[in-house]
Design a protein around this motif. Structure first.
Motif, PDB file in Angstrom:
ATOM      1  N   THR A  52      -0.060   5.355 -31.631  1.00  0.00           N
ATOM      2  CA  THR A  52      -1.376   4.779 -31.331  1.00  0.00           C
ATOM      3  C   THR A  52      -2.203   4.649 -32.598  1.00  0.00           C
ATOM      4  O   THR A  52      -2.870   3.625 -32.824  1.00  0.00           O
ATOM      5  CB  THR A  52      -2.115   5.648 -30.302  1.00  0.00           C
ATOM      6  N   GLY A  53      -2.169   5.665 -33.462  1.00  0.00           N
ATOM      7  CA  GLY A  53      -2.894   5.585 -34.729  1.00  0.00           C
ATOM      8  C   GLY A  53      -2.382   4.457 -35.607  1.00  0.00           C
ATOM      9  O   GLY A  53      -3.166   3.746 -36.241  1.00  0.00           O
ATOM     10  N   LEU A  54      -1.054   4.270 -35.650  1.00  0.00           N
ATOM     11  CA  LEU A  54      -0.491   3.176 -36.442  1.00  0.00           C
ATOM     12  C   LEU A  54      -0.909   1.832 -35.860  1.00  0.00           C
ATOM     13  O   LEU A  54      -1.266   0.912 -36.609  1.00  0.00           O
ATOM     14  CB  LEU A  54       1.035   3.282 -36.475  1.00  0.00           C
ATOM     15  N   GLY A  55      -0.891   1.720 -34.529  1.00  0.00           N
ATOM     16  CA  GLY A  55      -1.312   0.476 -33.902  1.00  0.00           C
ATOM     17  C   GLY A  55      -2.766   0.157 -34.196  1.00  0.00           C
ATOM     18  O   GLY A  55      -3.128  -0.994 -34.494  1.00  0.00           O
ATOM     19  N   ILE A  56      -3.635   1.168 -34.129  1.00  0.00           N
ATOM     20  CA  ILE A  56      -5.054   0.958 -34.442  1.00  0.00           C
ATOM     21  C   ILE A  56      -5.226   0.566 -35.904  1.00  0.00           C
ATOM     22  O   ILE A  56      -6.016  -0.328 -36.235  1.00  0.00           O
ATOM     23  CB  ILE A  56      -5.855   2.223 -34.086  1.00  0.00           C
ATOM     24  N   SER A  57      -4.470   1.200 -36.808  1.00  0.00           N
ATOM     25  CA  SER A  57      -4.559   0.848 -38.229  1.00  0.00           C
ATOM     26  C   SER A  57      -4.135  -0.600 -38.455  1.00  0.00           C
ATOM     27  O   SER A  57      -4.746  -1.331 -39.242  1.00  0.00           O
ATOM     28  CB  SER A  57      -3.683   1.786 -39.067  1.00  0.00           C
ATOM     29  N   LEU A  58      -3.096  -1.037 -37.769  1.00  0.00           N
ATOM     30  CA  LEU A  58      -2.627  -2.411 -37.918  1.00  0.00           C
ATOM     31  C   LEU A  58      -3.693  -3.399 -37.441  1.00  0.00           C
ATOM     32  O   LEU A  58      -3.940  -4.427 -38.079  1.00  0.00           O
ATOM     33  CB  LEU A  58      -1.328  -2.581 -37.138  1.00  0.00           C
ATOM     34  N   ILE A  59      -4.338  -3.086 -36.309  1.00  0.00           N
ATOM     35  CA  ILE A  59      -5.399  -3.956 -35.790  1.00  0.00           C
ATOM     36  C   ILE A  59      -6.596  -3.954 -36.732  1.00  0.00           C
ATOM     37  O   ILE A  59      -7.238  -4.992 -36.953  1.00  0.00           O
ATOM     38  CB  ILE A  59      -5.802  -3.513 -34.371  1.00  0.00           C
ATOM     39  N   GLU A  60      -6.918  -2.803 -37.314  1.00  0.00           N
ATOM     40  CA  GLU A  60      -8.011  -2.739 -38.292  1.00  0.00           C
ATOM     41  C   GLU A  60      -7.735  -3.650 -39.482  1.00  0.00           C
ATOM     42  O   GLU A  60      -8.638  -4.349 -39.970  1.00  0.00           O
ATOM     43  CB  GLU A  60      -8.192  -1.299 -38.761  1.00  0.00           C
ATOM     44  N   GLU A  61      -6.487  -3.647 -39.967  1.00  0.00           N
ATOM     45  CA  GLU A  61      -6.142  -4.514 -41.096  1.00  0.00           C
ATOM     46  C   GLU A  61      -6.298  -5.980 -40.714  1.00  0.00           C
ATOM     47  O   GLU A  61      -6.782  -6.791 -41.515  1.00  0.00           O
ATOM     48  CB  GLU A  61      -4.703  -4.234 -41.544  1.00  0.00           C
ATOM     49  N   ALA A  62      -5.894  -6.337 -39.493  1.00  0.00           N
ATOM     50  CA  ALA A  62      -6.067  -7.717 -39.041  1.00  0.00           C
ATOM     51  C   ALA A  62      -7.546  -8.088 -38.996  1.00  0.00           C
ATOM     52  O   ALA A  62      -7.939  -9.187 -39.413  1.00  0.00           O
ATOM     53  CB  ALA A  62      -5.423  -7.906 -37.667  1.00  0.00           C
ATOM     54  N   ALA A  63      -8.386  -7.173 -38.504  1.00  0.00           N
ATOM     55  CA  ALA A  63      -9.826  -7.444 -38.430  1.00  0.00           C
ATOM     56  C   ALA A  63     -10.412  -7.653 -39.821  1.00  0.00           C
ATOM     57  O   ALA A  63     -11.228  -8.560 -40.033  1.00  0.00           O
ATOM     58  CB  ALA A  63     -10.532  -6.299 -37.706  1.00  0.00           C
ATOM     59  N   ILE A  64     -10.018  -6.830 -40.784  1.00  0.00           N
ATOM     60  CA  ILE A  64     -10.516  -6.974 -42.151  1.00  0.00           C
ATOM     61  C   ILE A  64     -10.122  -8.336 -42.716  1.00  0.00           C
ATOM     62  O   ILE A  64     -10.887  -8.972 -43.455  1.00  0.00           O
ATOM     63  CB  ILE A  64      -9.983  -5.831 -43.035  1.00  0.00           C
ATOM     64  N   ASP A  65      -8.940  -8.817 -42.357  1.00  0.00           N
ATOM     65  CA  ASP A  65      -8.466 -10.118 -42.822  1.00  0.00           C
ATOM     66  C   ASP A  65      -8.950 -11.267 -41.958  1.00  0.00           C
ATOM     67  O   ASP A  65      -8.476 -12.392 -42.086  1.00  0.00           O
ATOM     68  CB  ASP A  65      -6.932 -10.131 -42.865  1.00  0.00           C
ATOM     69  N   ARG A  66      -9.883 -10.982 -41.035  1.00  0.00           N
ATOM     70  CA  ARG A  66     -10.478 -11.997 -40.156  1.00  0.00           C
ATOM     71  C   ARG A  66      -9.434 -12.668 -39.264  1.00  0.00           C
ATOM     72  O   ARG A  66      -9.515 -13.872 -38.978  1.00  0.00           O
ATOM     73  CB  ARG A  66     -11.241 -13.054 -40.964  1.00  0.00           C
ATOM     74  N   ILE A  67      -8.457 -11.908 -38.834  1.00  0.00           N
ATOM     75  CA  ILE A  67      -7.449 -12.406 -37.904  1.00  0.00           C
ATOM     76  C   ILE A  67      -7.801 -11.899 -36.507  1.00  0.00           C
ATOM     77  O   ILE A  67      -7.860 -10.695 -36.284  1.00  0.00           O
ATOM     78  CB  ILE A  67      -6.042 -11.922 -38.298  1.00  0.00           C
ATOM     79  N   PRO A  68      -8.080 -12.777 -35.551  1.00  0.00           N
ATOM     80  CA  PRO A  68      -8.460 -12.314 -34.207  1.00  0.00           C
ATOM     81  C   PRO A  68      -7.289 -11.637 -33.497  1.00  0.00           C
ATOM     82  O   PRO A  68      -6.122 -11.966 -33.731  1.00  0.00           O
ATOM     83  CB  PRO A  68      -8.880 -13.605 -33.489  1.00  0.00           C
ATOM     84  N   VAL A  69      -7.633 -10.678 -32.635  1.00  0.00           N
ATOM     85  CA  VAL A  69      -6.614  -9.877 -31.951  1.00  0.00           C
ATOM     86  C   VAL A  69      -6.971  -9.756 -30.473  1.00  0.00           C
ATOM     87  O   VAL A  69      -8.128  -9.506 -30.125  1.00  0.00           O
ATOM     88  CB  VAL A  69      -6.498  -8.464 -32.561  1.00  0.00           C
ATOM     89  N   LEU A  70      -5.976  -9.937 -29.610  1.00  0.00           N
ATOM     90  CA  LEU A  70      -6.087  -9.618 -28.186  1.00  0.00           C
ATOM     91  C   LEU A  70      -5.332  -8.313 -27.960  1.00  0.00           C
ATOM     92  O   LEU A  70      -4.155  -8.204 -28.308  1.00  0.00           O
ATOM     93  CB  LEU A  70      -5.481 -10.718 -27.322  1.00  0.00           C
ATOM     94  N   VAL A  71      -6.013  -7.326 -27.380  1.00  0.00           N
ATOM     95  CA  VAL A  71      -5.423  -6.001 -27.191  1.00  0.00           C
ATOM     96  C   VAL A  71      -5.369  -5.693 -25.698  1.00  0.00           C
ATOM     97  O   VAL A  71      -6.405  -5.669 -25.035  1.00  0.00           O
ATOM     98  CB  VAL A  71      -6.231  -4.908 -27.919  1.00  0.00           C
ATOM     99  N   ILE A  72      -4.169  -5.495 -25.168  1.00  0.00           N
ATOM    100  CA  ILE A  72      -3.998  -5.062 -23.780  1.00  0.00           C
ATOM    101  C   ILE A  72      -3.803  -3.548 -23.808  1.00  0.00           C
ATOM    102  O   ILE A  72      -2.876  -3.045 -24.438  1.00  0.00           O
ATOM    103  CB  ILE A  72      -2.797  -5.749 -23.117  1.00  0.00           C
ATOM    104  N   ASP A  73      -4.688  -2.836 -23.109  1.00  0.00           N
ATOM    105  CA  ASP A  73      -4.759  -1.381 -23.245  1.00  0.00           C
ATOM    106  C   ASP A  73      -4.566  -0.694 -21.897  1.00  0.00           C
ATOM    107  O   ASP A  73      -5.535  -0.381 -21.204  1.00  0.00           O
ATOM    108  CB  ASP A  73      -6.120  -1.007 -23.846  1.00  0.00           C
TER     109      ASP A  73
END
Length: 803
Positions: A52-73
Motif C-alpha cells: 500500500t505504501g509503494l502504491g501511494i508513493s507511485l500515485i504521489e509521483e504521478a501527481a507531481i508529474d501532473r498525471i491524472p489518476v483514477l484510484v479504486i479503493d
C-alpha cells in the motif's frame, strides 16, 4: 538533500533505493520511467509487505508529474493520499492519530501527534525529501475523495450513467457486446439475479434494450430502462415476438425488482452527486489534473462489483475517444484486485478489465493492480503486465503464480534467479522486474509523502472532505403568477389565430391541475467560419415570464429543457388556466416579440472558443475548457517527449563512446593491478548516474567501473605507493568517470529546460468568440406556453420538466 526537481521534470518516478543483494546496502536511488507503466504494472505482496505504501508513493509521483489518476479503493486505505501536510506540524497530524494507540503507549493524543510529526519529518529527510516536495505535489494536482452510494465524501451518480458510447465503439461489435454484458450482469446482481448471458431471459432482454438504445445514439438511465422493460421498443427478441419470449406479466415482475433500486432510500445516494464522466474525474473544470479516489469499502460485494463494472465501462468509452499516445496520459490504480479478476469465474468487472489491459497501452492509459493473493488473478491478464513489483510472498504457490505470469510476458526470464531474490524478503523490500530493464532490481520503497494512517471510516471521510449536497430548492414561478392564480378559467383564454399556444403535458396524473402562462421563444442560430472549418447550428428554446407590462426583455429569459416535439397543441381536460395580462388579449400576433428575440440572439449569442496562440491550438465547438486543457497538456507532453527523445538519442551516442573508453580503461587497470577484482565494491553513486541508468538502461553505466573508480578515488593515500603505470591507469579511469558524470548532468540540464519549455503553466489560454450574422438567426418563433403548477399548502410549485 537530493535535487528532486531535476528528475521530476524528466518523467521519472522516485520509488526508493536499490539494494545490493549480497550486502543489503541501499544507496543508489531507484528512478523508473513513467512511460513504462503504459504496459501496466502489478504490486504483489502479503499483508505487511508495504505494497500500500509503494502504491501511494507511485500515485504521489504521478501527481507531481501532473498525471491524472483514477484510484479504486476497496479497502479504504488510499484516502491517506489526502493526509499530506507540507508544514509537517503536529496540529496537522493531531486529528488523525489514534487515540487508542496513545492510551496504550501512555501518552496523550497531542504528545503522540508531536511524535508522529517528528517521525514523518525524519523519515522524509532520510529519503531526501521534505515539506517542499509535499507542497509541490499538492500544487500539481487536486486530490478528491468520492464515496459511491454515500454522501460522506463526494457521491457519484451511477444509476443515470448508461450513456451511449461513441460511434467508433459502437462499430466494434466485440467490445460493445462485452460492455453491455458487464453492465447488465452487474445491474442484475444488484437485485440478486445471477444471470447467464446466454440463458437468462432477464439478461438477454436488458441487453437487447440497451443495445437498441445505444445504436440509435440514445442515452439511458435506470428509469428509462424500466419503462422499456414494460413497453419494449422492439417487436422481436431473436425470432420470437417480445411477448412470446418474455410475457408482459413476467416483465412487470422484473421491472418491479429494478424499480426497488430506484425507490429504495438506500439508493438515493447512487443517483446524486458527480455524474460518471471520466473527463470530470481526470481534470477539474479549470484543467488541473486530479487524483480521484473512489472509496468503496463501505459497500457490500454486489454494490462494489456494480460500481467497478460501471466505472471500467465508462473508462473504456472514454479511452476509445482519445488519440493515440506513447507516454503515460493517465493512470488507473486498483488497490485490491482479488475477486474482480479471478482465474476461473467471470464476474461482471472481469471482462472490461481484461479489455483495458489489452487495449489501453495504445491510448497512454496505464493500469496498476495490487493484491496480496496472486493465485486469485487471471493468467490471461497477467500476460499483459510489463512491470512487476514483488514483495514478500506467503507461500511457494504464490511465488509460482507470479513467476508464471512474468514468464508469460517476458522474453528473457531467469526463474531460478528470481526465486532466489524473492527468498527472505523484508518489509518494504520489492523486486522490480520490467520488460524495459535488462535485469531485475531489488529495492526498498521510499518514505511516503502522505501520512499512512490506515483505512478511513465514513465518519473520518466526512470530516476530511464533506460531501456535496443538493438543496433541492424549487424553481421560481413567473413573478406575476401569484397575482393571477386566483382567477382560474376552465379553458385557455381565446387569442387571435396569429398567436400559437402550446401546452406542457403534466408529468403526474393529477385530479386537479392549474396552468400558468409563459412566453416561449425558439430559433436557430448559425455560427460559420470558413477558415476554421466551423459551420454549427444551435437550436435555441427560451421561456420568459409574462409581465403585466407589454415590454418584452429577452435578457431575462432562461433556457428551456423540454423538447418542442413533446409539447401538445390541445389543452388538457379538467385543468384550470390562469388569467393573461390584458395586453396579450388585444394582440393579433407576436411579431414584435419575435423581432426582439432575433435582435437579442444576434447581440448575445456567441460560440465561445479557446486558443493558445503560440501553438496555434484552438478548441473545437462544444469542447469544454477542462477537455481543451487536457488536450493542451497531451499536445505539450507529446512535444516534450519527442524533443527529449531527440536529446536522449544524441547523448546516448556520446554515452556509448564514453562507456567503451571506460571499459578499455578498466581492462588496462585490471592488467596492471591484478588484485582489483578482490577489492570491495562501493555503490554510492550520484543521482546523476542513476538518472543516466534510468534513461538508457543499467548496462549504459557500468556499476562495477564506477564503483572501482570511486574506491580508487578514496584510496589516494595508497596510490602514491603503487607503480606509476597503475597510478596513471587509475587517474585515467577517474577522469572518464568524471566525464560520464558531467555528461549525465549536462543531459539533465537540457531535459529540464525542455520540460520547462513545454510546461502547460507557461502557456496562456485565451478566449475568443465567433458571432452570428443577422441572416444567421432564423426560424424565429414566439408562442404562448402553458405550464402546469402544483399547489401545496397554499404555496405554488412549478413543475420543472428537466427534473
Amino acid at each position: 538533500m537530493m535535487d528532486a526537481a531535476l528528475f521530476e521534470k524528466m518523467d521519472l518516478f522516485y520509488l526508493g533505493r536499490e539494494i545490493v543483494p549480497t550486502t543489503g546496502a541501499t544507496d543508489r536511488p531507484l528512478l523508473y520511467r513513467s512511460r513504462n507503466l503504459t504496459t501496466h504494472g502489478a504490486i504483489i505482496g502479503m499483508t505487511g509487505s508495504g505494497k500500500t505504501g509503494l502504491g501511494i508513493s507511485l500515485i504521489e509521483e504521478a501527481a507531481i508529474d501532473r498525471i491524472p489518476v483514477l484510484v479504486i479503493d476497496p479497502k479504504g486505505d488510499m484516502g491517506n493520499l489526502l493526509l499530506s501536510f507540507p508544514d509537517l506540524a503536529p496540529d496537522d497530524f493531531l486529528p488523525w492519530v489514534d487515540e487508542q494507540q496513545a492510551g496504550q503507549e501512555g501518552m496523550g493524543r497531542r504528545q503522540l501527534a508531536e511524535q508522529v510529526a517528528a517521525a514523518w519529518a525524519g523519515g522524509l529527510r532520510a529519503w531526501g525529501q521534505d515539506g517542499d516536495r509535499i507542497r509541490r505535489m499538492r500544487e500539481s494536482a487536486d486530490f478528491v475523495l468520492y464515496t459511491p452510494g454515500s454522501t460522506a465524501g463526494r457521491p457519484v451518480s451511477v444509476l443515470g450513467s448508461l450513456d451511449a458510447p461513441g460511434a467508433d465503439l459502437l462499430a466494434d461489435t466485440e467490445t460493445l457486446a462485452g460492455l453491455v454484458n458487464s453492465a447488465v450482469s452487474s445491474l442484475l446482481a444488484l437485485v440478486g439475479i445471477r444471470a447467464d448471458p446466454l440463458k437468462s431471459r432477464e439478461h438477454i432482454l436488458l441487453s437487447s434494450l440497451l443495445l437498441h438504445s445505444w445504436r440509435r445514439g440514445e442515452d439511458m438511465d435506470l428509469e428509462t430502462l424500466i419503462s422499456a422493460v414494460l413497453r419494449p421498443p422492439l417487436d422481436r427478441i431473436g425470432v420470437f415476438p417480445v411477448d412470446t419470449f418474455y410475457p408482459r406479466q413476467k416483465r412487470m415482475a422484473l421491472a418491479m425488482q429494478l424499480n426497488n433500486i430506484v425507490a429504495s432510500p438506500a439508493f438515493d445516494a447512487w443517483s446524486a452527486g458527480t455524474p460518471l464522466r471520466i473527463d470530470d474525474f481526470l481534470y477539474s473544470p479549470a484543467g488541473r489534473p486530479r487524483v480521484s479516489i473512489f472509496s468503496i469499502a463501505h459497500l457490500d460485494d454486489s454494490q462494489r462489483m456494480f460500481f467497478v463494472t460501471m466505472l471500467l465501462g465508462r473508462l473504456i468509452s472514454w479511452m476509445r475517444r482519445q488519440e493515440g499516445a506513447t507516454g503515460l496520459r493517465c493512470l488507473l490504480y486498483m488497490d485490491e484486485i482479488a475477486g474482480y479478476f479471478p482465474p476461473g469465474a467471470s464476474p461482471p468487472a472481469k471482462r472490461p478489465m481484461l479489455m483495458l489491459l489489452k487495449q489501453a497501452r495504445a491510448y497512454g492509459l496505464g493500469i496498476v493492480l495490487s493484491t496480496q493473493n496472486p493465485v486469485d488473478l487471471d493468467y490471461k491478464g497477467l500476460a499483459n503486465i510489463g512491470t512487476w513489483f514483488l514483495g514478500r510472498l506467503q507461500t511457494r504457490q504464490d511465488q509460482d503464480r507470479v513467476l508464471d505470469g512474468i514468464a508469460a510476458g517476458s522474453a528473457t526470464f531467469d526463474r531460478a534467479g528470481l526465486r532466489r531474490l524473492l527468498a527472505g524478503m523484508q518489509g518494504r523490500n520489492f523486486l522490480l522486474h520490467s520488460a524495459r530493464r535488462e535485469e531485475p532490481v531489488l529495492f526498498e520503497s521510499r518514505w511516503a509523502l502522505s501520512y499512512l494512517k490506515g483505512p478511513l471510516s465514513l465518519a473520518e471521510i466526512q470530516r476530511l472532505q464533506p460531501g456535496d449536497r443538493d438543496t433541492g430548492a424549487a424553481p421560481d414561478l413567473p413573478p406575476s403568477a401569484g397575482a393571477r392564480a386566483a382567477a382560474l378559467r376552465d379553458t385557455p383564454p381565446l387569442l387571435a389565430e396569429g398567436i400559437r399556444q402550446w401546452f406542457v403535458p403534466p408529468p403526474l396524473a393529477m385530479e386537479s391541475l392549474q396552468y400558468a402562462p409563459w412566453l416561449a421563444g425558439s430559433a436557430t442560430v448559425r455560427f460559420f467560419n470558413q477558415r476554421r472549418g466551423i459551420d454549427q447550428q444551435q437550436e435555441v428554446l427560451l421561456r420568459l415570464p409574462l409581465q403585466e407590462s407589454e415590454r418584452t426583455e429577452w435578457s431575462g429569459a432562461e433556457e428551456y429543457p423540454l423538447d418542442p416535439s413533446d409539447l401538445a397543441a390541445a389543452p388538457p381536460t379538467g385543468a384550470g388556466f390562469q388569467a393573461l395580462p390584458s395586453w396579450l388579449g388585444q394582440r393579433r400576433h407576436l411579431k414584435a416579440e419575435e423581432k426582439a428575440l432575433a435582435d437579442y440572439l444576434y447581440h448575445s449569442r456567441r460560440l465561445e472558443l479557446l486558443r493558445v496562440e503560440e501553438l496555434k491550438l484552438e478548441s473545437e465547438p462544444g469542447e469544454s475548457e477542462a477537455a481543451f486543457r487536457q488536450r493542451l497538456a497531451s499536445v505539450l507532453r507529446g512535444k516534450r517527449e519527442a524533443e527529449a527523445a531527440r536529446l536522449e538519442e544524441r547523448y546516448q551516442k556520446k554515452q556509448r563512446q564514453l562507456t567503451a573508453r571506460l571499459e578499455k580503461a578498466r581492462a588496462r587497470l585490471e592488467k596492471e593491478e591484478t588484485d582489483v577484482k578482490a577489492r570491495g565494491m562501493d555503490t554510492a553513486l550520484s543521482f546523476g548516474v542513476a538518472i543516466f541508468g534510468a534513461l538508457f538502461g543499467r548496462k549504459a553505466v557500468s556499476v562495477s567501473t564506477a564503483s572501482r573508480t570511486a574506491r580508487g578515488m578514496r584510496s589516494a593515500g595508497r596510490l602514491m605507493k603503487e607503480k606509476g603505470d597503475v597510478q596513471r591507469a587509475r587517474a585515467s579511469l577517474a577522469r572518464l568517470e568524471e566525464d560520464m558524470e558531467a555528461l549525465s548532468l549536462e543531459l539533465q540540464g537540457k531535459l529540464a529546460a525542455v520540460a520547462d519549455r513545454f510546461d502547460p503553466e507557461r502557456y496562456t489560454v485565451r478566449r475568443f468568440a465567433i458571432t452570428p450574422r443577422r441572416s444567421d438567426v432564423f426560424d424565429v418563433q414566439v408562442s404562448l406556453l402553458w405550464e402546469p403548477v402544483l399547489d401545496f399548502s397554499g404555496a405554488a410549485f412549478h413543475l420543472d420538466p428537466a427534473g
